[in-house]
Design a protein around this motif. Sequence first.
Motif, short mmCIF file in Angstrom:
data_model
loop_
_atom_site.label_atom_id
_atom_site.label_comp_id
_atom_site.label_asym_id
_atom_site.label_seq_id
_atom_site.Cartn_x
_atom_site.Cartn_y
_atom_site.Cartn_z
N ARG A 124 82.74 26.58 77.44
CA ARG A 124 83.46 25.30 77.51
C ARG A 124 83.86 24.82 76.11
N TRP A 128 87.56 24.33 74.42
CA TRP A 128 87.99 23.09 73.75
C TRP A 128 88.64 23.41 72.40
N ALA A 229 64.69 17.82 62.25
CA ALA A 229 64.75 18.85 63.29
C ALA A 229 64.86 20.23 62.65
N LEU A 232 69.18 23.65 65.81
CA LEU A 232 70.12 23.09 66.79
C LEU A 232 70.24 24.11 67.91
N ILE A 236 75.34 23.63 70.67
CA ILE A 236 75.61 22.64 69.62
C ILE A 236 76.08 23.35 68.35
N THR B 121 68.63 16.18 73.84
CA THR B 121 69.50 16.89 72.90
C THR B 121 70.08 15.92 71.86
N ARG B 124 67.47 15.15 69.31
CA ARG B 124 67.29 16.30 68.42
C ARG B 124 68.46 16.41 67.42
N VAL B 125 69.68 16.25 67.91
CA VAL B 125 70.86 16.32 67.06
C VAL B 125 70.84 15.17 66.05
N ASP B 127 68.26 13.66 64.86
CA ASP B 127 67.21 14.00 63.88
C ASP B 127 67.75 15.02 62.86
N TRP B 128 68.48 16.03 63.34
CA TRP B 128 69.08 17.03 62.44
C TRP B 128 69.97 16.35 61.40
N SER B 231 86.90 18.05 78.45
CA SER B 231 85.91 17.19 77.80
C SER B 231 84.83 18.04 77.16
N LEU B 232 84.01 17.38 76.37
CA LEU B 232 82.81 18.00 75.78
C LEU B 232 81.62 17.23 76.32
N ASN B 233 80.47 17.85 76.44
CA ASN B 233 79.35 17.05 76.94
C ASN B 233 78.80 16.11 75.87
N GLY B 235 75.96 15.59 74.36
CA GLY B 235 75.20 16.12 73.22
C GLY B 235 76.11 16.81 72.22
N ILE B 236 77.07 17.58 72.72
CA ILE B 236 78.03 18.28 71.86
C ILE B 236 78.88 17.26 71.10
N ALA B 239 76.98 15.72 68.26
CA ALA B 239 76.81 16.64 67.13
C ALA B 239 78.09 16.73 66.30
N VAL B 240 79.23 16.83 66.96
CA VAL B 240 80.49 16.98 66.23
C VAL B 240 80.80 15.69 65.45
N ASP B 243 78.36 15.52 62.48
CA ASP B 243 78.71 16.51 61.45
C ASP B 243 79.88 16.01 60.61
#
Lengths: 247, 247
Positions: A124, A128, A229, A232, A236, B121, B124-125, B127-128, B231-233, B235-236, B239-240, B243
Amino acid sequence: MITKNQIKYINSLQQKKFRSEHQSFIVEGAKSVLELLKSDFELELLFVTQEFFNNYEEFLEKLPIQSEIINQQELEKAGSYSSNNAALAVAKTKGNHELLVGENEYALILDDIRDPGNLGTIIRVGDWYGIHKIICSHSTVDFYNPKVIAATMGSFTRTNLYYTDLEVFIQQQQQSTPIYGTLLNGNNIHQTKFAKAGYIVIGNEANGISEGVEKLITDKITIPSFGGAESLNAGIATAVVLDNLRR
Amino acid sequence: MITKNQIKYINSLQQKKFRSEHQSFIVEGAKSVLELLKSDFELELLFVTQEFFNNYEEFLEKLPIQSEIINQQELEKAGSYSSNNAALAVAKTKGNHELLVGENEYALILDDIRDPGNLGTIIRVGDWYGIHKIICSHSTVDFYNPKVIAATMGSFTRTNLYYTDLEVFIQQQQQSTPIYGTLLNGNNIHQTKFAKAGYIVIGNEANGISEGVEKLITDKITIPSFGGAESLNAGIATAVVLDNLRR
């Protein structure tokens, strides 16, 4: 209507062994089935609820095969979804064809992605970011696993997967083609200038990229961390790398 | 050893109702339990296998509570994991304290994230990328849900969550604080210059950001798409965005 034998057949396609034997796979849910019907996959069976039929009647009547109207309970009995009030299709798999990557093109290389949800998410995310070719190690989970198909949210119709020996595949590529891999001690991805074409290797969820493949990585890259963390997840990491590639 | 009543009690903590009543929650698996033991969470019960005990004996003996050695089957009977050969702890929840964000700090705002895996997620992201404050709508899944805790991979120990009315919360912030939200027609995130401090709103998995909250977004941002996925989920997307914020 749906026969007992059809239910048995569809249930069997949840297992890779029977998918390989029949060269068929299941697609479930409104979104995924609609994407399938618009794609070039060859349809074998199509079951829909009355409501789904009413919503898409004109479209369904143009299809090469007739849709059978069944109720929600029957749909759920046949498929893998605990809840499905829309549609279930069986389509023919496409076979394992070698993928060639064009001059200005990127492809993903998946080294032992085991979780169906992760593979689906990667497909997915790749879709994208416009990446539709994915080379997988033989140990990577099967593309046609119903959980993979579900997690792609329809992107399975736009993406080709090729299962092969990764070391042999990479060694067959032109020497000038960069093989990027996400590793702990690579170059900061925020400073990486990506080439026009190449491959991006994503490693196993627990163990990362395997030793043999790691030796063939030409460009080690790292997603910088700003917190506590330790890692990933694979989906991700794919998204962050591809977002950096495309900017 | 573990008593029948303890198993009953631990099982009950899989439900939010009983977590609220006892102000306790379960942590399972080696990685998560080790992170818990190093954190400031107050421990209530600790069950470990002989193997786990042997591996961490010195560390375990310094803890304020004694660990009980039980076997893998008992561990799995008590907890929610289908496979757990390491450890299970019960710890006290921290209560729902208001979060204040500093001058050079970012926090996430989650508008109705329903899936435990997605919330885990996101934690976790976050935290990263060094984000340890998350403001959640009351409808967002409970932080102490065992599936959330598991998906954070230990990051739950470094992150605070505050459940509140998002519209009231956002209206209480200084007018100069930007409220970023991922929406379909926002500015391309690759061209966005993020402020030094602010909030990033992530919307519901199916419906995005709610109408009331959307009105309070000061900076609409969009992750550009290069392919066919719609779409993106959640969590993804988190992250994006993070970033891009951190580069």
